[in-house]
Design a protein around this motif. Structure first.
Motif, short mmCIF file in Angstrom:
data_model
loop_
_atom_site.label_atom_id
_atom_site.label_comp_id
_atom_site.label_asym_id
_atom_site.label_seq_id
_atom_site.Cartn_x
_atom_site.Cartn_y
_atom_site.Cartn_z
N LEU A 106 0.83 -1.20 0.00
CA LEU A 106 0.00 0.00 0.00
C LEU A 106 0.87 1.25 0.00
O LEU A 106 1.84 1.34 0.75
N GLN A 107 0.52 2.22 -0.87
CA GLN A 107 1.24 3.48 -0.91
C GLN A 107 0.42 4.64 -0.37
O GLN A 107 0.96 5.53 0.25
N SER A 108 -0.88 4.65 -0.63
CA SER A 108 -1.72 5.72 -0.12
C SER A 108 -3.18 5.27 -0.10
O SER A 108 -3.56 4.32 -0.78
N ALA A 109 -3.95 5.99 0.68
CA ALA A 109 -5.39 5.77 0.76
C ALA A 109 -6.05 7.14 0.80
O ALA A 109 -5.70 7.97 1.63
N THR A 110 -7.01 7.37 -0.08
CA THR A 110 -7.65 8.67 -0.22
C THR A 110 -9.15 8.52 -0.09
O THR A 110 -9.74 7.60 -0.67
N THR A 126 -10.22 5.25 -1.88
CA THR A 126 -9.39 4.79 -2.98
C THR A 126 -8.04 4.36 -2.41
O THR A 126 -7.38 5.15 -1.73
N VAL A 127 -7.65 3.13 -2.67
CA VAL A 127 -6.39 2.58 -2.18
C VAL A 127 -5.44 2.46 -3.37
O VAL A 127 -5.82 1.91 -4.41
N ARG A 128 -4.22 2.98 -3.20
CA ARG A 128 -3.25 2.96 -4.29
C ARG A 128 -2.05 2.09 -3.92
O ARG A 128 -1.53 2.17 -2.81
N SER A 132 -1.39 0.86 -9.72
CA SER A 132 -2.80 0.49 -9.68
C SER A 132 -3.51 1.25 -8.57
O SER A 132 -2.88 1.73 -7.63
N ARG A 133 -4.81 1.32 -8.69
CA ARG A 133 -5.64 1.87 -7.63
C ARG A 133 -6.98 1.15 -7.65
O ARG A 133 -7.44 0.69 -8.70
N GLN A 135 -11.02 1.38 -5.93
CA GLN A 135 -12.01 2.09 -5.13
C GLN A 135 -12.89 1.07 -4.45
O GLN A 135 -13.43 0.17 -5.10
N GLN A 148 -9.32 4.49 6.39
CA GLN A 148 -8.16 5.18 5.83
C GLN A 148 -7.05 5.29 6.87
O GLN A 148 -5.89 4.99 6.59
#
Length: 160
Positions: A106-110, A126-128, A132-133, A135, A148
């Motif tokens: 996991l790199q980020s979650a928005t 949204t998980v990146r 790839s990402r 939703q 998050q």
């Protein structure tokens, strides 16, 4: 995460918690949003058909109830699950798509909200990961923000 015995199946994500398979459904308030979105899109399409093919194009307005029914069916088939090692999301009526993301990558979650979502207290997480990402289905805003924080907590250094 508890260890599974050999031969046990991993948790599945199907029709959400209603099917008892361990998955979680989207927020109930999201059904209203999905129905409104489907009605607006199909009304725009039907208006174009009516204008282009008058008077036979008026039959295009029969698409509106069909689109709302499909949106409700799609809503019932969405599901998501977060385990200690995976983020799983599933959606689709005709073409079922299941995304499995390793939490270790996991790199980020928005959390994203549009105006209608803010009004209804909803959010989309949204998980990146690299390249790839994904939703997750529409969640209650509190759940999306809590999830998050839970997902990005390992990315932050420990406080001193």
């Amino acid at each position: 995460m508890p260890r599974r015995a050999p031969g046990d199946q991993p948790p599945s994500v199907g029709r959400g918690a209603r099917s008892g398979d361990g998955g979680r459904p989207p927020a109930p308030a999201a059904l209203f949003q999905a129905s409104i979105r489907a009605a607006m899109r199909s009304t725009a399409l039907a208006s174009g058909l009516a204008w282009l093919f008058w008077p036979w194009g008026l039959a295009g307005f029969l698409l509106v109830p069909a689109a709302v029914a499909l949106a409700r069916l799609d809503f019932a088939r969405q599901g998501w699950l977060v385990t200690d090692t995976l983020v799983i999301s599933r959606r689709g009526i005709v073409t079922r798509t299941t995304w499995l993301l390793a939490r270790s990558k996991l790199q980020s979650a928005t959390v994203i909200q549009g105006p209608l979502m803010r009004w209804r207290g909803l959010g989309v997480l949204t998980v990146r990961v690299a390249g790839s990402r994904v939703q997750l289905p529409v969640l209650a805003l509190g759940d999306a923000l809590r999830l998050q924080r839970q997902l990005v907590a390992p990315l932050w250094p420990a406080e001193r």
